[in-house]
Motif scaffolding. Sequence first.
Motif, short mmCIF file in Angstrom:
data_model
loop_
_atom_site.label_atom_id
_atom_site.label_comp_id
_atom_site.label_asym_id
_atom_site.label_seq_id
_atom_site.Cartn_x
_atom_site.Cartn_y
_atom_site.Cartn_z
N SER A 144 68.44 37.37 48.98
CA SER A 144 69.48 38.25 49.51
C SER A 144 69.85 37.87 50.93
N HIS A 145 68.84 37.52 51.71
CA HIS A 145 69.08 37.09 53.10
C HIS A 145 69.94 35.83 53.14
N LEU A 146 69.75 34.96 52.14
CA LEU A 146 70.50 33.70 52.07
C LEU A 146 71.84 33.87 51.35
N GLY A 147 72.12 35.07 50.87
CA GLY A 147 73.37 35.31 50.16
C GLY A 147 73.40 34.75 48.76
N ILE A 148 72.22 34.63 48.14
CA ILE A 148 72.11 34.08 46.79
C ILE A 148 72.04 35.21 45.77
N PRO A 149 72.95 35.25 44.82
CA PRO A 149 72.89 36.29 43.76
C PRO A 149 71.67 36.08 42.87
N THR A 218 75.68 34.89 28.64
CA THR A 218 74.76 34.86 29.78
C THR A 218 75.08 33.71 30.71
N LEU A 219 75.27 32.53 30.14
CA LEU A 219 75.57 31.34 30.94
C LEU A 219 76.88 31.51 31.70
N LYS A 220 77.87 32.10 31.05
CA LYS A 220 79.17 32.33 31.69
C LYS A 220 79.01 33.22 32.92
N HIS A 221 78.26 34.30 32.79
CA HIS A 221 78.05 35.20 33.92
C HIS A 221 77.30 34.52 35.07
N ILE A 222 76.28 33.75 34.72
CA ILE A 222 75.50 33.06 35.75
C ILE A 222 76.36 32.06 36.51
N ILE A 223 77.17 31.29 35.78
CA ILE A 223 78.05 30.31 36.44
C ILE A 223 79.07 31.02 37.32
N ASN A 224 79.59 32.15 36.86
CA ASN A 224 80.53 32.92 37.68
C ASN A 224 79.87 33.40 38.97
N PHE A 225 78.63 33.88 38.87
CA PHE A 225 77.90 34.30 40.07
C PHE A 225 77.73 33.13 41.02
N GLY A 226 77.40 31.96 40.46
CA GLY A 226 77.21 30.78 41.30
C GLY A 226 78.49 30.35 41.99
N GLU A 227 79.60 30.38 41.28
CA GLU A 227 80.88 30.02 41.87
C GLU A 227 81.27 31.00 42.97
N ASP A 228 81.02 32.29 42.73
CA ASP A 228 81.32 33.30 43.75
C ASP A 228 80.51 33.04 45.03
N CYS A 229 79.24 32.67 44.84
CA CYS A 229 78.36 32.38 45.97
C CYS A 229 78.88 31.18 46.76
N ILE A 230 79.22 30.11 46.05
CA ILE A 230 79.72 28.90 46.71
C ILE A 230 81.03 29.17 47.44
N ASN A 231 81.96 29.87 46.79
CA ASN A 231 83.26 30.15 47.40
C ASN A 231 83.12 31.05 48.62
N PHE A 232 82.21 32.02 48.55
CA PHE A 232 82.00 32.92 49.69
C PHE A 232 81.45 32.16 50.88
N LYS A 233 80.49 31.29 50.63
CA LYS A 233 79.90 30.52 51.73
C LYS A 233 80.91 29.54 52.33
N LYS A 234 81.79 28.99 51.49
CA LYS A 234 82.84 28.12 52.00
C LYS A 234 83.79 28.89 52.90
N SER A 235 84.15 30.10 52.48
CA SER A 235 85.06 30.91 53.28
C SER A 235 84.43 31.32 54.60
N GLN A 236 83.11 31.55 54.58
CA GLN A 236 82.40 31.93 55.80
C GLN A 236 82.36 30.77 56.77
N SER A 237 82.16 29.55 56.26
CA SER A 237 82.06 28.39 57.13
C SER A 237 83.40 28.02 57.74
N GLU A 238 84.50 28.46 57.11
CA GLU A 238 85.82 28.16 57.63
C GLU A 238 86.28 29.14 58.69
#
Length: 239
Positions: A144-149, A218-238
């Motif tokens: 949670s501290h690292l922003g990982i779902p 299940t796999l679809k939901h997990i991949i969606n969570f992962g993409e959300d995490c990556i996109n959020f961190k990209k937006s934060q770094s910008e």
Amino acid sequence: MAQLELESPVSSTTVQSLLHGRMYTLALADNIFHDSFTRKYTTYKIQKESPESFYPFVFNDIMGLDPDKGVQVEDVKLALKGHVKDGYRFKPESALSEEDQFYNKYPTANDKVHVLVCVVDVSRIHQMNKITVEKIWNIRQEASHLGIPQVAILTRIDEACPKIKQDLKNVYRSKSLKEKMEQFSADVGIPMNCIFPVKNYHEEIDLNNDVDSLLLSTLKHIINFGEDCINFKKSQSEC
């Protein structure tokens, strides 16, 4: 490439079977070994039809959370941050040190984990002791501290309820399974909508549409969570 942190090699094998359209046995599994069978930090890429083409995510398999002989919580935290190299052999008595050859001092985005997946045998939920629950809480706090779902996969659901064993379509009609999911959610803090019941391929020799349906969802939901995490961190770094 999204990193999916798994506790059990069985689920990565099952997903590979699903995506390949045939039974697959790359990840080792053991039906009689009572301690954690996984010893090394192993990355599994899933090949597409072309020999040089892979799906845009990987599974990282870790040692189980046995209270006495399981993985060190600190090792899991280091893996979340990308500091653990593929092939590292887990030691229940000590965590990875910075001087170790398997310590990755300069992890890239691809080395880091973007979804933490806790894989649990549903029949063992009632056997989870306080130490194991505390390990999961500790790891989840770091994630949670690292922003990982964080999500959970409950396996062997066909053994949890006779109705499910008779017909897998009864998975969301089973009161006993729902009670086990609610118990697990209350114990470790993972919300019900982030807990996914599945049946692994462990005795079948051919694929089954009902098994595949649960796994694909299940796999679809997990991949969606992962993409959300990556996109959020990209937006934060910008910013």
